[in-house]
Write a protein that holds these residues in place. Structure first.
Motif, PDB file in Angstrom:
ATOM      1  N   ASP A 156      58.221 -52.428  -6.447  1.00 44.23           N
ATOM      2  CA  ASP A 156      58.814 -53.687  -5.999  1.00 44.23           C
ATOM      3  C   ASP A 156      60.009 -53.491  -5.071  1.00 44.23           C
ATOM      4  N   HIS A 210      54.708 -55.986  -6.175  1.00 47.50           N
ATOM      5  CA  HIS A 210      54.085 -56.783  -7.230  1.00 47.50           C
ATOM      6  C   HIS A 210      53.916 -58.236  -6.822  1.00 47.50           C
ATOM      7  N   GLU A 211      54.682 -58.668  -5.826  1.00 47.99           N
ATOM      8  CA  GLU A 211      54.683 -60.078  -5.449  1.00 47.99           C
ATOM      9  C   GLU A 211      55.373 -60.247  -4.110  1.00 47.99           C
ATOM     10  N   TYR A 271      58.327 -61.032  -2.918  1.00 44.83           N
ATOM     11  CA  TYR A 271      59.659 -61.113  -3.522  1.00 44.83           C
ATOM     12  C   TYR A 271      60.592 -62.095  -2.804  1.00 44.83           C
ATOM     13  N   ALA A 304      59.672 -65.476  -3.810  1.00 39.37           N
ATOM     14  CA  ALA A 304      59.917 -65.668  -5.240  1.00 39.37           C
ATOM     15  C   ALA A 304      61.361 -66.097  -5.481  1.00 39.37           C
ATOM     16  N   HIS A 315      55.105 -67.687  -2.609  1.00 39.80           N
ATOM     17  CA  HIS A 315      55.210 -66.712  -3.696  1.00 39.80           C
ATOM     18  C   HIS A 315      53.912 -66.657  -4.485  1.00 39.80           C
ATOM     19  N   THR A 316      53.523 -67.777  -5.084  1.00 41.66           N
ATOM     20  CA  THR A 316      52.357 -67.786  -5.965  1.00 41.66           C
ATOM     21  C   THR A 316      51.046 -67.574  -5.203  1.00 41.66           C
ATOM     22  N   THR A 353      50.336 -63.492  -5.110  1.00 42.24           N
ATOM     23  CA  THR A 353      50.336 -62.653  -6.312  1.00 42.24           C
ATOM     24  C   THR A 353      49.292 -63.221  -7.265  1.00 42.24           C
TER      25      THR A 353
END
Length: 404
Positions: free
Chosen positions: A101, A123-124, A126, A129, A310-311, A314
């Motif tokens: 990350d 992981h995402e 960021y 997020a 964000h969503t 991921t």
């Protein structure tokens, strides 16, 4: 034999993704050491399922993490991990550094001259997020800190910088890969997608029943399992409950998990304002064996994430866990969730952030529950027989290191 050094800013083995990656590499014959922060009662070093664990610092807390994040934001270095990695290098022959990350990307990059290759595992999304994680914070000092040091624009520049500088970047979903290509012109050949699938053996958790007092035959149960946060879409669900109650008087919404005090207070206030206290149950944490029984016995399990940058970049482990449970699945229209569910016809999709559509989908499920039984079987078949599992996905990670 040389080591792969995995760097993670959470206590090991808590992070499911890191644990699965490390263990799969070890099972394939590689040697892996995970460098992670040490909580008060943790051992400084141990071996877990063949993975060497090298813990740094003492009594790692959220407050300490917050301060270190500020330093990382300003100086592109986390001092705890900088000196921790240096200590680990004296003990282990680390030739590949696998940094998990974005917040540790700057620190990991300092060691590039000492490594054969450095790999960044995102992981995402960021930076995006950060826009959602802190949306419901009330403390003005924390809000000011986040505005200055956890600024999404600042971290987006870091994301672009380190995606260019690292030798390889691991993305959690195809959508994230495409985002890095389109936004930052990152070369596609340096991007590898390794998603958050579950091991097939995880399905065994649903074969036995653990005594639980949450789900009963008296209620039509809507169950959410996971962390509580602004991006999870639980406000959409709670706001839909008055409509649902009119059609399903015995309905209950069960929230299994915890969030920050600000988040829990916000959701509780919303529930109270709508007079839904009787229908919305904040269950909190439950032992995992009990949670697997709750998931399996619920009428419908939901992943109601809001749709944003964000969503949409991921994917949660619990999607595949619910698919293994043979329970009915209702997800929001976030791109990765919608893609998987529609590909296998293994659940239902509602329009993200749309209270009315969520309510109508729940009411439809209630009225036609037996008609959707085939979707449960499709979900189970997808994870067990059609490649939507960690056994297949991990091959891409192993291939990456075989090439290196």
């Amino acid at each position: 034999m040389s080591y792969i050094g995995m760097i993670v800013d959470t206590p090991y083995p808590n992070d499911i993704r890191v644990r699965k990656e490390a263990e799969s590499l070890v099972e394939s014959g590689k040697k892996v050491v995970v460098i992670s922060p040490r909580k008060k009662k943790d051992l400084k070093s141990e071996v877990i399922n063949g993975v060497d664990v090298f813990r740094i610092g003492n009594n790692y807390t959220n407050t300490k993490k917050g301060l270190l994040d500020v330093f990382e934001s300003i100086f592109n270095i986390n001092f705890l991990f900088f000196f921790g990695i240096k200590k680990a290098l004296k003990q282990f022959d680390i030739q590949f550094l696998h940094v998990h990350d974005l917040p540790l990307a700057g620190t990991g990059y300092f060691f590039k001259p000492k490594m054969k290759r450095i790999i960044l595992d995102l992981h995402e999304n960021y930076p995006e997020a950060l826009k959602t994680w802190f949306a419901w914070k009330k403390n003005p000092i924390i809000k000011l800190k986040n505005m200055i040091f956890m600024n999404p624009t600042l971290w987006s520049k870091k994301e672009e910088k380190y995606c260019e500088k690292y030798d390889l970047v691991v993305c959690v979903v195809e959508e994230m890969k495409q985002k890095l290509i389109s936004n930052f012109k990152i070369e596609p050949q340096k991007l590898v997608v390794v998603s958050n699938y579950e091991k097939k053996e995880f399905a065994q958790n649903f074969l036995s029943s653990e005594r639980q007092s949450i789900i009963t035959n008296k209620n039509f149960s809507i169950t959410y399992v996971g962390g509580l946060g602004p991006h999870r879409g639980l406000d959409t669900v709670i706001k839909a409950m008055p409509q649902i109650v009119k059609e399903i008087p015995n309905v209950k919404l069960f929230l299994i998990g915890k969030g920050s005090k600000n988040v829990e207070d916000k959701l509780q206030e919303m529930t109270n304002e709508l007079n839904m206290e009787e229908y919305v149950k904040f269950v909190g944490y439950r032992p995992f064996k009990e949670v697997s029984t709750i998931m399996r016995e619920s009428n419908v399990n939901i992943i109601p994430h809001k749709s944003n940058d964000h969503t949409d970049n991921t994917i949660p482990h619990k999607l595949f866990q619910i698919m293994m449970s043979k329970s009915l699945l209702l997800v929001s229209s976030c791109k990765p969730l919608k893609r998987i569910v529609e590909k296998y016809n293994c659940g239902l999709v509602f329009k993200a952030d749309d209270t009315n559509d969520f309510a109508s989908k729940i009411i439809m499920i209630y009225a036609n529950e037996e008609e959707f039984l085939f979707k449960k079987e499709n979900a189970f078949d997808a994870v067990m027989n059609k490649g939507e599992n960690w056994e297949e996905e991990s091959k891409k990670l192993l291939s990456l290191y075989t090439v290196l």
